[in-house]
Design a protein around this motif. Structure first.
Motif, PDB file in Angstrom:
ATOM      1  N   GLY A 150       4.278  12.285  -8.406  1.00  0.00           N
ATOM      2  CA  GLY A 150       2.830  12.423  -8.344  1.00  0.00           C
ATOM      3  C   GLY A 150       2.227  13.222  -9.482  1.00  0.00           C
ATOM      4  O   GLY A 150       1.001  13.342  -9.579  1.00  0.00           O
ATOM      5  N   THR A 151       3.063  13.784 -10.363  1.00  0.00           N
ATOM      6  CA  THR A 151       2.556  14.615 -11.463  1.00  0.00           C
ATOM      7  C   THR A 151       1.928  13.754 -12.543  1.00  0.00           C
ATOM      8  O   THR A 151       2.517  12.752 -12.983  1.00  0.00           O
ATOM      9  CB  THR A 151       3.686  15.461 -12.065  1.00  0.00           C
ATOM     10  N   ARG A 152       0.748  14.172 -12.985  1.00  0.00           N
ATOM     11  CA  ARG A 152       0.047  13.443 -14.052  1.00  0.00           C
ATOM     12  C   ARG A 152       0.098  14.243 -15.351  1.00  0.00           C
ATOM     13  O   ARG A 152       0.045  15.467 -15.353  1.00  0.00           O
ATOM     14  CB  ARG A 152      -1.415  13.198 -13.660  1.00  0.00           C
ATOM     15  N   ASP A 153       0.178  13.520 -16.450  1.00  0.00           N
ATOM     16  CA  ASP A 153       0.174  14.140 -17.773  1.00  0.00           C
ATOM     17  C   ASP A 153      -0.444  13.138 -18.747  1.00  0.00           C
ATOM     18  O   ASP A 153      -0.662  11.966 -18.396  1.00  0.00           O
ATOM     19  CB  ASP A 153       1.593  14.507 -18.200  1.00  0.00           C
ATOM     20  N   TYR A 154      -0.720  13.566 -19.972  1.00  0.00           N
ATOM     21  CA  TYR A 154      -1.340  12.660 -20.934  1.00  0.00           C
ATOM     22  C   TYR A 154      -0.928  13.016 -22.360  1.00  0.00           C
ATOM     23  O   TYR A 154      -0.396  14.089 -22.632  1.00  0.00           O
ATOM     24  CB  TYR A 154      -2.870  12.701 -20.812  1.00  0.00           C
ATOM     25  N   ALA A 174       0.837  -1.191   0.000  1.00  0.00           N
ATOM     26  CA  ALA A 174       0.000   0.000   0.000  1.00  0.00           C
ATOM     27  C   ALA A 174       0.877   1.248   0.000  1.00  0.00           C
ATOM     28  O   ALA A 174       1.988   1.242   0.540  1.00  0.00           O
ATOM     29  CB  ALA A 174      -0.920  -0.008   1.210  1.00  0.00           C
ATOM     30  N   PHE A 175       0.377   2.321  -0.603  1.00  0.00           N
ATOM     31  CA  PHE A 175       1.097   3.588  -0.588  1.00  0.00           C
ATOM     32  C   PHE A 175       0.104   4.724  -0.797  1.00  0.00           C
ATOM     33  O   PHE A 175      -1.040   4.499  -1.200  1.00  0.00           O
ATOM     34  CB  PHE A 175       2.191   3.620  -1.663  1.00  0.00           C
ATOM     35  N   ILE A 176       0.565   5.922  -0.502  1.00  0.00           N
ATOM     36  CA  ILE A 176      -0.283   7.104  -0.697  1.00  0.00           C
ATOM     37  C   ILE A 176       0.001   7.652  -2.087  1.00  0.00           C
ATOM     38  O   ILE A 176       1.086   8.190  -2.358  1.00  0.00           O
ATOM     39  CB  ILE A 176      -0.004   8.163   0.379  1.00  0.00           C
ATOM     40  N   MET A 177      -0.966   7.487  -2.979  1.00  0.00           N
ATOM     41  CA  MET A 177      -0.825   7.909  -4.370  1.00  0.00           C
ATOM     42  C   MET A 177      -1.281   9.358  -4.513  1.00  0.00           C
ATOM     43  O   MET A 177      -2.274   9.766  -3.914  1.00  0.00           O
ATOM     44  CB  MET A 177      -1.662   6.997  -5.263  1.00  0.00           C
ATOM     45  N   GLY A 178      -0.542  10.137  -5.288  1.00  0.00           N
ATOM     46  CA  GLY A 178      -0.918  11.526  -5.500  1.00  0.00           C
ATOM     47  C   GLY A 178       0.197  12.487  -5.146  1.00  0.00           C
ATOM     48  O   GLY A 178       1.309  12.091  -4.807  1.00  0.00           O
ATOM     49  N   LYS A 179      -0.108  13.783  -5.216  1.00  0.00           N
ATOM     50  CA  LYS A 179       0.892  14.811  -4.988  1.00  0.00           C
ATOM     51  C   LYS A 179       1.313  14.864  -3.525  1.00  0.00           C
ATOM     52  O   LYS A 179       0.479  14.969  -2.621  1.00  0.00           O
ATOM     53  CB  LYS A 179       0.348  16.174  -5.391  1.00  0.00           C
TER      54      LYS A 179
END
Length: 453
Positions: free
Chosen positions: A419-423, A48-53
């Motif tokens: 944690g940075t998201r891009d597409y 388990a981990f804390i996903m996100g910024k």
């Protein structure tokens, strides 16, 4: 007669029990299974981990709120897929297509091995080929399905030198593999890359599992998509206006000097095609050895990618921790765009070799910088609110925006943060996007929690 029937039934029953199981339920046994770490991969123990910024969202995208999720164990490529590895895929597909066309030509000409011509490349299951006669099963398949899964003769080397072409039939097939003479440049006539096509087969398990329409069968959820797999080398020109990148366009994928550099110019569909080929290629070898197949190779989910990038560090900004992109000696820790565009400040102008800089705690290289990486997740701004906390993924086929992670050689440090998201759109190829693959671990006895207890 009745007594005789009963006696035969008893004998048959006793014979079926004579397997050494002493009448006990011991379960069936399949092929041999020897779990092994795939070459070039590392095992990422689930947990388990804390996903996100981890820090304040300076860019104010509000698309990566923190959420605790759990992922199972999996193997992951230690590096991004290199030009050399992707070329293996391209050459295998090219050679398979060439051999298929040669075999079809041989069959049309009724040519067989021993003719010292195109007959040497005839289908192995053709009547008379190498003295072979179709087995009853091969005859049935050929008559019922029109010759499904014909066997190519891979034991004969393909002929690429025009001086050695054996006959006009081979010459005709050979000629069709290359671009026309009037398109040759600098006296070099190259393979027609538009013809190097891999047929990607997809079974939509999610749709099939949720189907309630009794009129739909398994075949309704299977699709086949022809994918042109050759990298788009023109990305080096199209991605940058008023910039001289012709040397990269000309040499980056072809030249041996760049063999250990990450492949670019590959879109999301091509990356998935590579994964499927890698699975087929590995399992074909294991089938010959009569051992159990392995799990499929695939792109990582967004959660798997971020979990691996963190390398076991909770709340870290970068794969090495942070909060800075330099070490204590003032050296940059990744290949990106530092110092307002001084690309050379990190010792690299474009990409670097895939095994550059220090790996993270899971022995994964360049999880930040070098090239961004495709993930097997659609980009949804509110995905974290939708997804499960167990092995999460949001992948909508109707959404053509697919996630890319990690930042690249042309990005500022914000995009290097774990944690940075891009597409990017799934049919788009870029000079700064590559990929790496994962393979689910067989079993559930290995987790980070178990490893640390």
């Amino acid at each position: 007669m009745k007594k005789l029937f009963i006696l035969l039934a008893v004998v048959a029953f006793l014979a079926s029990c004579g397997k050494g199981d002493r009448g006990m339920v011991v379960g069936t046994k399949g092929k041999k299974w020897h779990p092994e770490k795939p070459y070039g991969m590392t095992l990422v123990p689930g947990g388990a981990f804390i996903m996100g910024k981890s820090d304040d969202d300076i860019a104010a995208t509000r698309n990566a709120p923190t959420k605790t999720v759990t992922v199972p164990s999996y193997y992951m490529d230690e590096t991004e897929i290199t030009n050399a590895e992707y070329r293996q895929f391209v050459y295998w597909t090219r050679d398979s297509l060439f051999r298929t066309e040669l075999a079809i030509m041989a069959e049309n000409q009724s040519a067989l091995p021993g003719d010292n011509g195109i007959g040497e490349f005839a289908f192995l299951d053709a009547n008379g080929a190498n003295g072979a006669v179709l087995t009853p099963w091969q005859e049935y398949v050929q008559n019922t399905y029109g010759g499904l899964d014909r066997k190519l003769n891979n034991d004969v080397d393909l002929i690429w030198d025009t001086e050695d072409i054996p006959d006009e039939f081979y010459a005709e097939v050979y000629d069709l593999m290359y671009i026309p003479f009037n398109q040759a440049y600098n006296g070099e006539r190259t393979i027609d890359t538009e013809k190097i096509i891999f047929t990607y087969t997809d079974l939509d398990v999610n749709a099939a599992a949720r189907n309630r329409d009794q009129n739909k069968t398994r075949k309704d959820f299977i699709s086949q998509t022809p994918v042109k797999i050759y990298p788009d080398t023109t990305v080096w020109i199209r991605d940058f206006n008023y910039s001289y990148n012709e040397p990269m366009h000309n040499d980056y994928f072809y030249h041996e000097a760049y063999s250990d550099y990450p492949v670019v110019g590959v879109n999301w569909n091509q990356a998935r095609a590579f994964c499927q080929w890698r699975t087929l290629y590995h399992n074909a070898y294991r089938k010959k050895k009569n051992v159990e197949r392995v799990n499929e190779y695939r792109l990582p989910t967004e959660a798997e990618w971020e979990y691996a990038a963190r390398g076991g560090l909770e709340g870290a900004t970068y794969p090495w921790g942070g909060p800075y992109a330099k070490n204590d000696r003032g050296c940059f820790l990744a290949n990106f765009k530092p110092l307002r565009g001084d690309y050379a400040a990190d010792q690299a102008l474009y990409t670097v070799e895939a095994q550059s800089y220090e790996p993270n705690e899971y022995n994964l290289y360049n999880m930040a910088g070098n090239v961004s990486e495709w993930v097997n997740s659609s980009y949804e701004a509110g995905a974290y609110d939708l997804m499960s906390s167990m092995s999460p993924v949001v992948n909508d086929k109707r959404n053509k925006r697919k996630g890319v992670r990690g930042g690249s050689w042309k990005d500022v440090s914000y995009f290097l943060q774990v944690g940075t998201r891009d597409y990017e759109y799934q049919d788009s190829a870029r000079s700064y996007i590559g990929f790496r693959t994962v393979q689910s671990y067989m079993g559930t006895d290995l987790t980070l929690n178990a490893a640390t207890n």
